[in-house]
Design an enzyme around this catalytic site. Structure first.
Site, PDB file in Angstrom:
ATOM      1  N   ASN A 154       0.888  -1.219  -0.433  1.00 46.42           N
ATOM      2  CA  ASN A 154       0.150   0.170  -0.145  1.00 46.42           C
ATOM      3  C   ASN A 154       0.981   1.813  -0.295  1.00 46.42           C
ATOM      4  O   ASN A 154       0.094   2.028  -0.314  1.00 46.42           O
ATOM      5  CB  ASN A 154      -1.152   0.013   1.334  1.00 46.42           C
ATOM      6  CG  ASN A 154      -0.302   0.436   2.502  1.00 46.42           C
ATOM      7  OD1 ASN A 154       1.237  -0.747   2.845  1.00 46.42           O
ATOM      8  ND2 ASN A 154      -0.504   0.721   3.387  1.00 46.42           N
ATOM      9  N   LYS A 177      13.172  -7.715   0.366  1.00 47.34           N
ATOM     10  CA  LYS A 177      12.061  -8.234   0.253  1.00 47.34           C
ATOM     11  C   LYS A 177      10.189  -7.215  -0.194  1.00 47.34           C
ATOM     12  O   LYS A 177       9.762  -6.648   0.884  1.00 47.34           O
ATOM     13  CB  LYS A 177      11.288  -9.411   0.825  1.00 47.34           C
ATOM     14  CG  LYS A 177      10.325 -10.100   0.055  1.00 47.34           C
ATOM     15  CD  LYS A 177       9.703 -10.946  -0.639  1.00 47.34           C
ATOM     16  CE  LYS A 177       8.672 -10.956  -0.906  1.00 47.34           C
ATOM     17  NZ  LYS A 177       7.947 -10.346  -1.546  1.00 47.34           N
ATOM     18  N   GLY A 230       2.855  -4.673   7.493  1.00 45.94           N
ATOM     19  CA  GLY A 230       1.719  -6.118   7.020  1.00 45.94           C
ATOM     20  C   GLY A 230       1.334  -6.100   8.087  1.00 45.94           C
ATOM     21  O   GLY A 230       0.545  -5.926   9.239  1.00 45.94           O
ATOM     22  N   SER A 231       0.264  -8.159   7.587  1.00 45.05           N
ATOM     23  CA  SER A 231      -0.697  -8.342   8.290  1.00 45.05           C
ATOM     24  C   SER A 231      -0.534  -8.259   9.850  1.00 45.05           C
ATOM     25  O   SER A 231       0.790  -8.891  10.106  1.00 45.05           O
ATOM     26  CB  SER A 231      -1.830  -9.251   7.410  1.00 45.05           C
ATOM     27  OG  SER A 231      -1.228 -10.311   7.828  1.00 45.05           O
ATOM     28  N   GLY A 235       2.594 -10.734  10.465  1.00 44.05           N
ATOM     29  CA  GLY A 235       3.442 -10.587  11.415  1.00 44.05           C
ATOM     30  C   GLY A 235       4.020 -10.998  13.465  1.00 44.05           C
ATOM     31  O   GLY A 235       4.650 -11.721  13.521  1.00 44.05           O
ATOM     32  N   GLU A 252       4.984  -3.091  12.002  1.00 38.00           N
ATOM     33  CA  GLU A 252       4.038  -2.991  12.013  1.00 38.00           C
ATOM     34  C   GLU A 252       2.889  -3.423  11.270  1.00 38.00           C
ATOM     35  O   GLU A 252       3.333  -3.440  10.240  1.00 38.00           O
ATOM     36  CB  GLU A 252       4.612  -1.661  11.415  1.00 38.00           C
ATOM     37  CG  GLU A 252       4.211  -0.010  11.533  1.00 38.00           C
ATOM     38  CD  GLU A 252       2.455  -0.086  11.137  1.00 38.00           C
ATOM     39  OE1 GLU A 252       2.031   0.486  11.930  1.00 38.00           O
ATOM     40  OE2 GLU A 252       3.004   0.290   9.877  1.00 38.00           O
ATOM     41  N   CYS A 286      -2.766   1.895   7.353  1.00 37.32           N
ATOM     42  CA  CYS A 286      -3.171   1.379   8.611  1.00 37.32           C
ATOM     43  C   CYS A 286      -3.361   2.110   9.208  1.00 37.32           C
ATOM     44  O   CYS A 286      -3.861   2.409  10.443  1.00 37.32           O
ATOM     45  CB  CYS A 286      -2.045   0.384   8.568  1.00 37.32           C
ATOM     46  SG  CYS A 286      -0.949   1.927   9.404  1.00 37.32           S
ATOM     47  N   GLN A 333      -8.042  -8.000  -2.775  1.00 44.46           N
ATOM     48  CA  GLN A 333      -8.851  -6.770  -1.575  1.00 44.46           C
ATOM     49  C   GLN A 333     -10.428  -6.862  -2.230  1.00 44.46           C
ATOM     50  O   GLN A 333     -11.167  -6.908  -1.387  1.00 44.46           O
ATOM     51  CB  GLN A 333      -7.773  -5.419  -1.602  1.00 44.46           C
ATOM     52  CG  GLN A 333      -6.875  -5.624  -1.069  1.00 44.46           C
ATOM     53  CD  GLN A 333      -6.888  -5.006   0.211  1.00 44.46           C
ATOM     54  OE1 GLN A 333      -6.774  -6.271   1.630  1.00 44.46           O
ATOM     55  NE2 GLN A 333      -7.053  -3.577   0.605  1.00 44.46           N
ATOM     56  N   GLU A 387     -10.764  -5.150  10.992  1.00 41.71           N
ATOM     57  CA  GLU A 387      -9.758  -4.555   9.527  1.00 41.71           C
ATOM     58  C   GLU A 387     -10.111  -4.792   8.648  1.00 41.71           C
ATOM     59  O   GLU A 387      -9.846  -5.598   8.383  1.00 41.71           O
ATOM     60  CB  GLU A 387      -8.352  -4.609   9.961  1.00 41.71           C
ATOM     61  CG  GLU A 387      -7.965  -3.232   8.714  1.00 41.71           C
ATOM     62  CD  GLU A 387      -5.936  -2.444   9.350  1.00 41.71           C
ATOM     63  OE1 GLU A 387      -5.434  -4.281   8.775  1.00 41.71           O
ATOM     64  OE2 GLU A 387      -5.640  -2.003   8.932  1.00 41.71           O
TER      65      GLU A 387
HETATM   66  C1  UN1 Z   1      -0.204   5.837   6.179  1.00 41.77           C
HETATM   67  O1  UN1 Z   1      -1.286   5.785   6.805  1.00 41.77           O
HETATM   68  O2  UN1 Z   1       0.351   7.105   5.994  1.00 41.77           O
HETATM   69  O3  UN1 Z   1       0.861  -0.381   5.892  1.00 41.77           O
HETATM   70  C2  UN1 Z   1       1.217   5.497   6.652  1.00 41.77           C
HETATM   71  C3  UN1 Z   1       0.962   1.332   6.196  1.00 41.77           C
HETATM   72  C4  UN1 Z   1       1.105   1.645   7.335  1.00 41.77           C
HETATM   73  C5  UN1 Z   1       2.292   3.125   6.859  1.00 41.77           C
HETATM   74  C6  UN1 Z   1       0.656   4.199   6.249  1.00 41.77           C
HETATM   75  N1  UN1 Z   1       2.479   0.919   7.758  1.00 41.77           N
HETATM   76  O4  UN1 Z   1      -1.042   1.417   5.617  1.00 41.77           O
END
Ligand code: UN1
Length: 486
Positions: A154, A177, A230-231, A235, A252, A286, A333, A387
């Site tokens: 994304n 990767k 990622g997910s 993670g 994250e 996210c 998606q 989510e």
């Molecule tokens: C943002 O939303 O500006 O994967 C950054 C993601 C987050 C980064 C988003 N780790 O959407």
């Protein structure tokens, strides 16, 4: 226009095919008939080669002075500046987001590279007072070593940049990767690092199967750290497998971000921000706003305003500058988002606007879904909890801030949140009681600035935060030095 260009991996300073010779094709999610190129489909053997290269180059790279490493990053910045539009178009073509979002993403990637380049002249430690006479003690930073960087589709340029730049300035070597569906931005980024003079083996790009390459990075004892976005599912696996190897891991992951709107808020601004937060980037970030929690006195008026702004949004191919909302990024998606909408309705949620895949004309060639707002949703409805990662917003009506906070905190995630109010007391009550890693007052849940830590609580993240000083803390080890000069 179709491109039959064949792209390559980058290992030890060489652009090369996968060892097996296998490839896969990448398509434009706005028009699935548009081929963007073919990409090496790599496996464990390719990952091993990349780890060999990163290990061999580690000593030399970590012994170049940090200001000199910074100079290479400043050169990366200059080259990126000269290619801004091409990079933004690449992001839009492979990910689907609208061009203005892609331009903002390029800018964000450049900001983090600039911030990290400057850190080459700091990477500070502390001196401390010793208990003993004629003794000196201080801390200094050392690189972790070889690090794996695993990134999502994304933000195919900015997220790699915000992991790779701090990793490099701290003196680590990298195996990168990128996401399966968005390798082109990654390839362009690595080309820039090469042109800027990064020595061979310092950055290595391996495209292809996430599970196989990711697993190789987690299992190999030569890899000291992994930074993953990622997910939550993947993670969690990387974190637990990595922990058993005593690796340093940063993950994250997801979000279910809420905006609270109190009765004294600037309703016009709040409604605009919520709509952009929910539907901008097609909800595929996210930090997107996925819940809005409205005080009952202004509920009807606020919903009405959101409807007006939502109806103004134009969905289509993001390369067209008139478009506000691009397609979802893949068929997977599209299926996932439409399935969630269906389940939300089945579980009693009411759709105020949207709710369908867009069909006819250009829409049949891409993965388009309508911006969707749910109302009258039970707190336990799946769409209120999980989510969705698409343009779907869930609204709640509440009696007061306490009830709004209960709903905000009653999810597994804790990434970002926001409140709209002019009342400083209420704002502080919210700041002190909300369980999220990033907290906004009168601003959208989106994004963040590169000099502040980025990340969340609960299932949203684990390990050090990314970006800001925390980014350098993750990618370095702090060594304590004691010297007796008596
Ligand atoms: C943002 O939303 O500006 O994967 C950054 C993601 C987050 C980064 C988003 N780790 O959407």
């Amino acid at each position: 226009m179709n491109s039959t260009e064949k792209f390559r991996n980058y290992i030890n300073g060489q652009w090369q095919n996968s060892i097996s010779g296998k490839e896969y094709d990448v398509f434009n999610p706005a028009d699935k008939n548009q081929l963007l190129g073919s990409i090496p489909f790599c496996s464990k053997k390719d990952a091993d080669l990349a780890i060999d290269a990163a290990s061999s180059s580690l000593h030399e790279w970590s012994n170049i002075t940090a200001p000199e490493r910074g100079e290479i990053l400043f050169e990366v910045l200059r080259i990126m500046d000269s290619r801004k539009l091409d990079l933004a178009e690449t992001i839009t073509l492979e990910e689907g987001k609208v061009l203005s979002d892609s331009e903002a993403e390029v800018k964000r990637a450049m900001n983090i590279i600039q911030f990290s380049a400057g850190e080459g002249r700091r990477l500070l430690g502390n001196t401390s007072q010793s208990e003993n006479e004629n003794n000196v003690s201080y801390t200094m930073r050392k690189p972790l070593g070889v690090v794996g960087i695993i990134t999502p589709w994304n933000f195919p340029l900015a997220i790699p940049a915000w992991k790779i730049a701090p990793a490099l300035i701290c003196g680590n070597t990298v195996i990168f990767k990128p996401a399966f569906s968005t390798p082109l931005s990654a390839i362009k980024l690595v080309e820039i690092f090469e042109e800027a003079g990064l020595p061979p083996g310092v950055i290595n790009l391996v495209t292809g199967s996430g599970s196989e390459i990711g697993q190789s990075l987690v299992e190999d004892n030569r890899v000291q750290g992994i930074s993953f976005t990622g997910s939550t599912e993947i993670g969690t696996k990387i974190y637990s497998d990595g922990a058993s190897k005593l690796k340093k891991i940063q993950c994250e992951m997801g979000g279910k971000n809420a905006v609270i709107v109190l009765k004294d808020a600037d309703i016009e601004k709040a409604a605009k921000d919520v709509v952009i937060g929910a539907f901008g980037s097609t909800g595929q970030r996210c930090t997107a706003t996925s819940r809005v929690i409205i005080e009952q006195e202004i509920y009807e008026e606020f919903i009405e305003k959101m409807l007006i702004f939502t109806k103004e949004l134009k969905t289509g191919n993001g390369i067209d500058p008139d478009i506000d909302i691009g397609p979802l990024s893949s068929l997977d998606q599209l299926e996932k988002v439409t399935e969630y909408i269906g389940l939300g309705v089945e579980q009693g949620g009411k759709i105020l606007i949207g709710g369908h895949r867009l069909e006819g004309e250009i829409f049949d060639d891409g993965f388009y879904v309508e911006p969707t707002i749910f109302v009258d949703v039970d707190k336990e409805n799946i769409v209120a909890k999980e989510e969705i990662f698409g343009p779907v917003l869930i609204s709640f009506k509440v009696a007061d801030l306490s009830e709004a906070l209960d709903i905000t905190n009653d999810v597994d995630f804790g990434l970002s949140s926001s409140i709209y109010t002019k009342d400083i007391k209420q704002a502080y009550k919210y700041i002190n009681n909300v369980d999220t890693g990033m907290v906004h007052v009168n601003s959208p849940t989106l994004g963040g600035e590169v000099h502040l830590p980025f990340g969340g609580l609960k299932s949203s993240g684990v390990g050090h935060r990314e970006q800001g000083e925390e980014g350098f803390n993750f990618f370095s080890e702090l060594i304590s030095v004691y010297i007796d000069h008596s």
